[in-house]
Design a protein around this motif. Sequence first.
Motif, PDB file in Angstrom:
ATOM      1  N   PHE A  62      37.255  32.604  44.580  1.00  0.00           N
ATOM      2  CA  PHE A  62      38.379  32.104  44.605  1.00  0.00           C
ATOM      3  C   PHE A  62      39.029  31.612  43.463  1.00  0.00           C
ATOM      4  CE2 PHE A  62      36.950  31.905  49.185  1.00  0.00           C
ATOM      5  CZ  PHE A  62      38.233  32.074  49.749  1.00  0.00           C
ATOM      6  N   SER A  63      38.704  31.938  42.414  1.00  0.00           N
ATOM      7  CA  SER A  63      38.892  31.561  40.845  1.00  0.00           C
ATOM      8  C   SER A  63      40.422  31.606  40.751  1.00  0.00           C
ATOM      9  CB  SER A  63      38.020  32.235  39.856  1.00  0.00           C
ATOM     10  OG  SER A  63      36.577  31.903  39.753  1.00  0.00           O
ATOM     11  N   GLN A  64      40.969  32.847  41.264  1.00  0.00           N
ATOM     12  CA  GLN A  64      42.288  33.115  40.708  1.00  0.00           C
ATOM     13  C   GLN A  64      43.227  32.053  41.657  1.00  0.00           C
ATOM     14  OE1 GLN A  64      43.831  34.694  38.677  1.00  0.00           O
ATOM     15  NE2 GLN A  64      42.602  36.701  38.304  1.00  0.00           N
ATOM     16  N   TYR A  65      42.874  31.791  43.020  1.00  0.00           N
ATOM     17  CA  TYR A  65      43.540  30.600  43.588  1.00  0.00           C
ATOM     18  C   TYR A  65      43.330  29.402  43.164  1.00  0.00           C
ATOM     19  CZ  TYR A  65      43.714  34.479  47.096  1.00  0.00           C
ATOM     20  OH  TYR A  65      44.132  35.705  47.835  1.00  0.00           O
ATOM     21  N   GLN A  66      42.206  28.933  42.500  1.00  0.00           N
ATOM     22  CA  GLN A  66      41.967  27.592  41.896  1.00  0.00           C
ATOM     23  C   GLN A  66      43.104  27.562  40.633  1.00  0.00           C
ATOM     24  OE1 GLN A  66      38.055  26.781  40.679  1.00  0.00           O
ATOM     25  NE2 GLN A  66      38.516  24.673  39.764  1.00  0.00           N
ATOM     26  N   ARG A  67      42.987  28.815  39.642  1.00  0.00           N
ATOM     27  CA  ARG A  67      44.114  28.685  38.640  1.00  0.00           C
ATOM     28  C   ARG A  67      45.245  28.851  39.202  1.00  0.00           C
ATOM     29  NH1 ARG A  67      44.444  33.814  34.664  1.00  0.00           N
ATOM     30  NH2 ARG A  67      45.981  33.120  33.047  1.00  0.00           N
ATOM     31  N   LEU A  68      45.830  29.465  40.203  1.00  0.00           N
ATOM     32  CA  LEU A  68      47.153  29.563  40.617  1.00  0.00           C
ATOM     33  C   LEU A  68      47.312  27.887  40.981  1.00  0.00           C
ATOM     34  CD1 LEU A  68      49.429  31.073  41.619  1.00  0.00           C
ATOM     35  CD2 LEU A  68      48.438  30.700  43.826  1.00  0.00           C
ATOM     36  N   PHE A  69      46.755  27.035  41.780  1.00  0.00           N
ATOM     37  CA  PHE A  69      47.409  25.597  42.142  1.00  0.00           C
ATOM     38  C   PHE A  69      46.915  24.762  40.933  1.00  0.00           C
ATOM     39  CE2 PHE A  69      46.804  27.786  46.287  1.00  0.00           C
ATOM     40  CZ  PHE A  69      48.306  27.344  46.807  1.00  0.00           C
ATOM     41  N   ASP A  70      46.400  25.195  39.890  1.00  0.00           N
ATOM     42  CA  ASP A  70      46.285  24.347  38.510  1.00  0.00           C
ATOM     43  C   ASP A  70      47.436  24.678  37.772  1.00  0.00           C
ATOM     44  OD1 ASP A  70      43.809  23.096  39.565  1.00  0.00           O
ATOM     45  OD2 ASP A  70      42.525  24.503  38.494  1.00  0.00           O
ATOM     46  N   THR A  71      48.158  25.655  37.999  1.00  0.00           N
ATOM     47  CA  THR A  71      49.294  26.004  37.137  1.00  0.00           C
ATOM     48  C   THR A  71      50.493  25.068  37.515  1.00  0.00           C
ATOM     49  OG1 THR A  71      48.593  28.311  37.206  1.00  0.00           O
ATOM     50  CG2 THR A  71      50.795  27.930  36.440  1.00  0.00           C
ATOM     51  N   GLU A  72      51.086  24.475  36.638  1.00  0.00           N
ATOM     52  CA  GLU A  72      52.116  23.583  36.742  1.00  0.00           C
ATOM     53  C   GLU A  72      53.438  24.354  37.158  1.00  0.00           C
ATOM     54  OE1 GLU A  72      54.916  20.205  34.600  1.00  0.00           O
ATOM     55  OE2 GLU A  72      53.293  21.104  33.452  1.00  0.00           O
ATOM     56  N   ARG A  73      53.687  25.413  36.837  1.00  0.00           N
ATOM     57  CA  ARG A  73      54.857  26.292  36.881  1.00  0.00           C
ATOM     58  C   ARG A  73      54.971  26.742  38.623  1.00  0.00           C
ATOM     59  NH1 ARG A  73      56.445  32.184  34.276  1.00  0.00           N
ATOM     60  NH2 ARG A  73      58.455  32.251  35.546  1.00  0.00           N
ATOM     61  N   TRP A  74      53.505  26.982  38.945  1.00  0.00           N
ATOM     62  CA  TRP A  74      53.265  27.279  40.547  1.00  0.00           C
ATOM     63  C   TRP A  74      53.678  26.187  41.369  1.00  0.00           C
ATOM     64  CZ3 TRP A  74      53.363  31.168  44.029  1.00  0.00           C
ATOM     65  CH2 TRP A  74      52.868  30.893  45.197  1.00  0.00           C
ATOM     66  N   VAL A  75      53.325  24.982  41.129  1.00  0.00           N
ATOM     67  CA  VAL A  75      53.371  23.692  41.682  1.00  0.00           C
ATOM     68  C   VAL A  75      54.825  23.520  41.730  1.00  0.00           C
ATOM     69  CG1 VAL A  75      52.713  21.492  41.888  1.00  0.00           C
ATOM     70  CG2 VAL A  75      51.029  22.956  41.527  1.00  0.00           C
ATOM     71  N   VAL A  76      55.534  23.517  40.659  1.00  0.00           N
ATOM     72  CA  VAL A  76      57.118  23.339  40.672  1.00  0.00           C
ATOM     73  C   VAL A  76      57.642  24.350  41.425  1.00  0.00           C
ATOM     74  CG1 VAL A  76      59.032  23.307  39.128  1.00  0.00           C
ATOM     75  CG2 VAL A  76      56.863  22.211  38.243  1.00  0.00           C
ATOM     76  N   SER A  77      57.201  25.639  41.723  1.00  0.00           N
ATOM     77  CA  SER A  77      57.934  26.691  42.489  1.00  0.00           C
ATOM     78  C   SER A  77      57.964  26.222  43.752  1.00  0.00           C
ATOM     79  CB  SER A  77      57.604  27.883  42.049  1.00  0.00           C
ATOM     80  OG  SER A  77      56.221  27.902  42.469  1.00  0.00           O
ATOM     81  N   LEU A  78      56.519  25.741  44.153  1.00  0.00           N
ATOM     82  CA  LEU A  78      56.311  25.342  45.639  1.00  0.00           C
ATOM     83  C   LEU A  78      57.504  24.142  46.159  1.00  0.00           C
ATOM     84  CD1 LEU A  78      52.495  25.551  46.092  1.00  0.00           C
ATOM     85  CD2 LEU A  78      54.263  27.176  46.925  1.00  0.00           C
ATOM     86  N   HIS A  79      57.348  23.254  45.229  1.00  0.00           N
ATOM     87  CA  HIS A  79      58.315  22.035  45.331  1.00  0.00           C
ATOM     88  C   HIS A  79      59.644  22.262  45.361  1.00  0.00           C
ATOM     89  CE1 HIS A  79      60.783  18.610  43.910  1.00  0.00           C
ATOM     90  NE2 HIS A  79      59.737  17.986  44.735  1.00  0.00           N
ATOM     91  N   ASN A  80      60.102  23.316  44.720  1.00  0.00           N
ATOM     92  CA  ASN A  80      61.471  23.652  44.650  1.00  0.00           C
ATOM     93  C   ASN A  80      61.811  24.586  45.915  1.00  0.00           C
ATOM     94  OD1 ASN A  80      62.350  22.729  42.232  1.00  0.00           O
ATOM     95  ND2 ASN A  80      61.866  24.560  41.209  1.00  0.00           N
TER      96      ASN A  80
END
Length: 305
Positions: A62-80
């Motif tokens: 699950f390294s890619q998923y951990q990296r995904l949710f550690d990416t600020e841009r992805w977190v911002v996209s989920l918030h939006n």
Amino acid sequence: MVSPTLARPRATRRPWRAVAAQFALLPMALTVLGVYIGTVLWSVRISFSSSRIFPKDDFIGFSQYQRLFDTERWVVSLHNVVIFGVLFIAACLVLGFLLAVFLDQRVRGEGVMRTVFLYPYAMSFVATGLVWQWMLNPELGIQSTARSLGFPGFDFAWIVSQDKVIYTVVIAAVWQASGLVMAVLLAGLRGIDESLWHAARVDGVPRWRYYLSIVLPQLGPAFGTAFVLLAVGVVKVYDVVVAMTQGGPGNASEVPAKFIMDNLFTRANVGLASAASTVMLLTVLALLVPWWYARSVQARREQRA
């Protein structure tokens, strides 16, 4: 009277017709299994690999998923997308219901109005985004027009504001999709027995109370269908964002679909893009499976009744 010898050929033709029909559907079934389901499974498999520019056949958990949710841009996209989804679905359901109730009054020119309200949905999201980009441009659109008419203090520059740009995307999307909700709910309204309104009118029930207490409970399936259509549209929203803001200013209007496309084609990060697309796939399934189950249960109850 038809003899048994003449009736046999007709009886034997029916199984062959069924086989021919199934054989005709075989290419589509293979396309669904091979192209759609196959590519979905391939994307899920790639999300567990260290793929970058080209896919790799390794396994990193699950390294890619951990990296995904550690990416600020992805977190911002989920918030939006959460903000966009809540406002978009709520506004479309309310506005679509009001439009459907308006047309249900058998107003003059109903066919023309129905076409006008539904026409924006026939447009592509790219065209919608470009039109609203021009309208919300502070130098060309609504703000400039209002100031030229004698309102120098009028301020409507949301599209260049990081705090408000996502709301401009909501406005454009609601303008386009509310007509679809209107059509779905209007079909549900026309399926309600008119004798209920006559009985309510005899009892002195106001029209607003009739729609609130009698009509709304019976529109549950129509609202459910509209909700699922809108929710799936929220998950895959992409075109209107790219056309209006390109995800900006900065990352203020970034959405998951744009994050996936950018990492897949621009940043050459296939593994991360596949992980993000798998997360969105699970989100869509979480929306569709309960709806499908509820519809199947309702169909069984209707058959038993």
